[in-house]
Design an enzyme around this catalytic site. Structure first.
Site, PDB file in Angstrom:
ATOM      1  CB  CYS A  22      -8.980  30.992 -57.690  1.00 52.23           C
ATOM      2  SG  CYS A  22      -7.220  30.549 -57.603  1.00 52.23           S
ATOM      3  CD  GLU A  77     -14.613  26.584 -58.369  1.00 54.35           C
ATOM      4  OE1 GLU A  77     -13.605  26.800 -59.054  1.00 54.35           O
ATOM      5  OE2 GLU A  77     -14.762  27.100 -57.238  1.00 54.35           O
ATOM      6  CG  HIS A  89     -10.761  26.687 -56.636  1.00 53.95           C
ATOM      7  ND1 HIS A  89     -11.069  27.097 -57.918  1.00 53.95           N
ATOM      8  CD2 HIS A  89      -9.477  27.061 -56.418  1.00 53.95           C
ATOM      9  CE1 HIS A  89     -10.015  27.675 -58.471  1.00 53.95           C
ATOM     10  NE2 HIS A  89      -9.032  27.673 -57.580  1.00 53.95           N
TER      11      HIS A  89
END
Length: 239
Positions: A113, A239, A237
């Site tokens: 990002c 994660e 994202h």
């Protein structure tokens, strides 16, 4: 290059905890999740604020990996990732330190990002990243935060090896995620297996249809790698 990097991966598989810098700047907010993921994967993750690197540019030489996290560095007032990248590119010692890190054959770099946007500004320092795009304001003309489906491409990315063809639901949260390629770059990236991830429909086909593709990137392209695979950037994202 491959030999040096894969010896690093072999050390990780042998239980040796390699160190990764979880790099953040003011406004970044994804560092905790990023650190947790790499720790679960067996790395020793260290929180590294950019100010620490500005104060000691030699610090990067002690790491095998860099993960640049998501958020809103400098409030995105200079464009997404622009202020963060400028703090590197306009400081000779820090610029040289990052260029040296990117050039080391035993390292890898990951940007998500805001970190993806930042690294795209530094593509001239990253071997094999010269055809990476700029990331511009979403075609929807608004910030997009939603769950999207992506498909992992056949790419050289060392972080995505063995995942080719995986379809994954993943969160996005960005206002400037539309990839803008210079003339001929997209074809070169495809030919060199550098398209790492695309927004896809229910049939797994790349799409520009909103909101399946939340930012309007051509062919749904939302993740790329360097030509040797040691650097990977993506807007979603994981994660």
């Amino acid at each position: 290059v491959e030999c040096a990097f894969y010896s690093t991966l072999s050390a990780l598989k042998a239980g040796i905890r390699l160190t990764i810098a979880i790099v953040r700047e003011q406004g970044v907010n994804g560092q905790y999740e990023m650190a947790a993921v790499f720790m679960v994967a067996g790395f020793e993750a260290q929180d590294v604020h950019m100010q620490v690197i500005l104060d000691n540019s030699n610090l990067l030489s002690s790491f095998q990996g860099i993960a640049a996290c998501g958020g809103f560095s400098y409030g995105d007032v200079l464009g997404a990732g622009g202020g963060w990248s400028s703090s590197i590119s306009y400081n000779t010692q820090v610029r040289d330190a990052f260029e040296s890190f990117f050039g080391r054959p035993d390292t890898f770099t990951f940007g998500v990002c805001n970190g993806c946007q930042m690294l795209s500004h530094l593509k001239d320092l990253i071997p094999g990243a010269e055809d990476w795009p700029k990331f511009l304001w979403n075609e929807s003309d608004q910030f997009e935060a939603r769950l999207s489906q992506v498909t992992v491409g056949i790419s050289s990315s060392v972080l995505l090896q063995g995942m080719e063809g995986w379809q994954i639901p993943v969160a996005v949260a960005h206002g400037e995620g539309r990839a803008k390629f210079h003339d001929g770059a997209m074809n070169k990236l495809q030919d060199n297996n550098q398209i790492a991830m695309q927004f896809t429909n229910s049939e797994g086909q790349p799409t520009t249809m909103y909101p399946i593709n939340p930012n309007g990137s051509p062919e749904g392209i939302t993740g790329l790698s360097s030509s040797d695979g040691r650097a990977t950037i993506m807007m979603p994202h994981p994660e």
